[in-house]
Enzyme design. Sequence first.
Site, PDB file in Angstrom:
ATOM      1  N   TRP A  96       0.833  -1.221   0.000  1.00 28.35           N
ATOM      2  CA  TRP A  96       0.000   0.000   0.000  1.00 28.35           C
ATOM      3  C   TRP A  96       0.852   1.249   0.000  1.00 28.35           C
ATOM      4  CZ3 TRP A  96      -4.298  -0.600  -2.129  1.00 28.35           C
ATOM      5  CH2 TRP A  96      -5.089  -1.724  -1.910  1.00 28.35           C
ATOM      6  N   ASP A 115      -1.877   6.444   6.633  1.00 27.41           N
ATOM      7  CA  ASP A 115      -2.940   5.579   6.122  1.00 27.41           C
ATOM      8  C   ASP A 115      -3.244   4.571   7.230  1.00 27.41           C
ATOM      9  OD1 ASP A 115      -4.506   3.685   4.848  1.00 27.41           O
ATOM     10  OD2 ASP A 115      -3.136   3.367   3.157  1.00 27.41           O
ATOM     11  N   LYS A 139     -12.863  -2.049   6.370  1.00 28.96           N
ATOM     12  CA  LYS A 139     -12.108  -2.988   7.198  1.00 28.96           C
ATOM     13  C   LYS A 139     -12.577  -2.949   8.646  1.00 28.96           C
ATOM     14  CE  LYS A 139      -8.794  -3.035   3.665  1.00 28.96           C
ATOM     15  NZ  LYS A 139      -7.886  -2.191   2.899  1.00 28.96           N
TER      16      LYS A 139
HETATM   17  C1  LIG Z   1      -7.348  -1.719   1.836  1.00 30.49           C
HETATM   18  C2  LIG Z   1      -6.277  -0.693   1.950  1.00 30.49           C
HETATM   19  C3  LIG Z   1      -6.156   0.350   1.019  1.00 30.49           C
HETATM   20  C4  LIG Z   1      -7.043   0.471  -0.186  1.00 30.49           C
HETATM   21  O1  LIG Z   1      -8.324   0.787   0.182  1.00 30.49           O
HETATM   22  P1  LIG Z   1      -9.485   1.048  -0.882  1.00 30.49           P
HETATM   23  O2  LIG Z   1     -10.585   1.527   0.008  1.00 30.49           O
HETATM   24  O3  LIG Z   1      -9.758  -0.233  -1.568  1.00 30.49           O
HETATM   25  O4  LIG Z   1      -9.018   2.104  -1.828  1.00 30.49           O
HETATM   26  C5  LIG Z   1      -5.159   1.281   1.218  1.00 30.49           C
HETATM   27  N1  LIG Z   1      -4.335   1.208   2.270  1.00 30.49           N
HETATM   28  C6  LIG Z   1      -4.418   0.221   3.182  1.00 30.49           C
HETATM   29  C7  LIG Z   1      -3.469   0.194   4.339  1.00 30.49           C
HETATM   30  C8  LIG Z   1      -5.387  -0.753   3.048  1.00 30.49           C
HETATM   31  O5  LIG Z   1      -5.478  -1.741   3.949  1.00 30.49           O
END
Ligand SMILES: *Cc1c(COP(=O)(O)O)cnc(C)c1O
Length: 354
Positions: free
Chosen positions: A101, A167, A191
């Site tokens: 990511w 993030d 999540k």
């Molecule tokens: C799942 C995830 C993403 C991507 O998320 P989307 O909502 O599918 O764009 C980005 N960063 C992390 C750490 C993730 O777990």
Amino acid sequence: MTVYNFSAGPAVLPAPVLLKAQSELLDYENSGQSVFEMSHRSPIFESIRDAAEQSLRRLMSIPDTYSVLFLQGGATLQFTMLPQNLATKTGRVDFIDTGGWSTKAIADAKLYTSVNVLASSADHGYRFIPEGPFTSTADYLHITWNNTLEGTTYQTPPLVDVPLVADVSSSILSEPLPIESFDMLYAGAQKNLGVAGLTVVIVKNALLDRVPDTIGAYLRYDIHAKQRSLYNTPPTFSLYMTKLVLEWIEETGLETIAARNVSQARMLYEAIDQSHLFHNHVGVKDRSRMNIPFSTGSESEDAAFLNFAASHDLINLAGHRSIGGMRASLYNAMPTEGVTALIHIMHRFEQGER
Ligand SMILES: *Cc1c(COP(=O)(O)O)cnc(C)c1O
């Protein structure tokens, strides 16, 4: 039949949240409408939006000096919005690269600004989080707090003199975070916070002065902040689901949830470390409590284990397609019985059952 869902996202939701959504589906609080059908500008929807924001502010102790934005586009849209909004002073951004990511965030940032990777664990298979100290003079430093694919996490934020952006998609509200150490946090909801369609951005108001007026309106944090995320139609039902999840976290207690996450992760790591068949290669101090990758080291044995687990109602355990093996995601809504069931099935498989 009890199925335990270890999906990395979209992921398991708390059962009380699903039941509440079901009970309110056709008629939300005697309004005669479902949430799907409401104007986003109606007082009743505004009460949902406001309740979600207030709940998030209480749970994360977010001061008034930060704005909370409810956006679309997933965490992925933030990879491109962030540099366009905030890399406008020096035109330089620093990253710590801790996995897949981070890599995607770096690639998008490079389209808009000059990018410097201060540290990376790529050459070591991303098995640890690089340690500071770091010095930066860039517009901000970006980190990926919990690495969903590789199963690593920061324990404390790196100390830097520039704004820190994280993030937190796969770990938000799994543990208390020192909010004042961050200048911006962002997370897709699917999540730990609800369902796909909603992205939460928490940004320090002082940074909003940096936003240029040369990018499209939807891309601008300052416009969303000023319009309280009602500049255009927000993902109304996803926002409502997040309100329910936040209420569930408040009722359960964040400390209780955090302690349960620690203990469930410890149970599974202990089982993996004691096993002669399964391995996890992450350095112990950097191990994620949300996403736990493990493998037998053999593709065919991994596939056999995934089949065996699925036949015992333990589903979505396959590792990310870039990594393979298994990955158990133990988000807030995973009951301890799910972890116990997984450990039990791992033992039986190791004893030779197929
Ligand atoms: C799942 C995830 C993403 C991507 O998320 P989307 O909502 O599918 O764009 C980005 N960063 C992390 C750490 C993730 O777990």
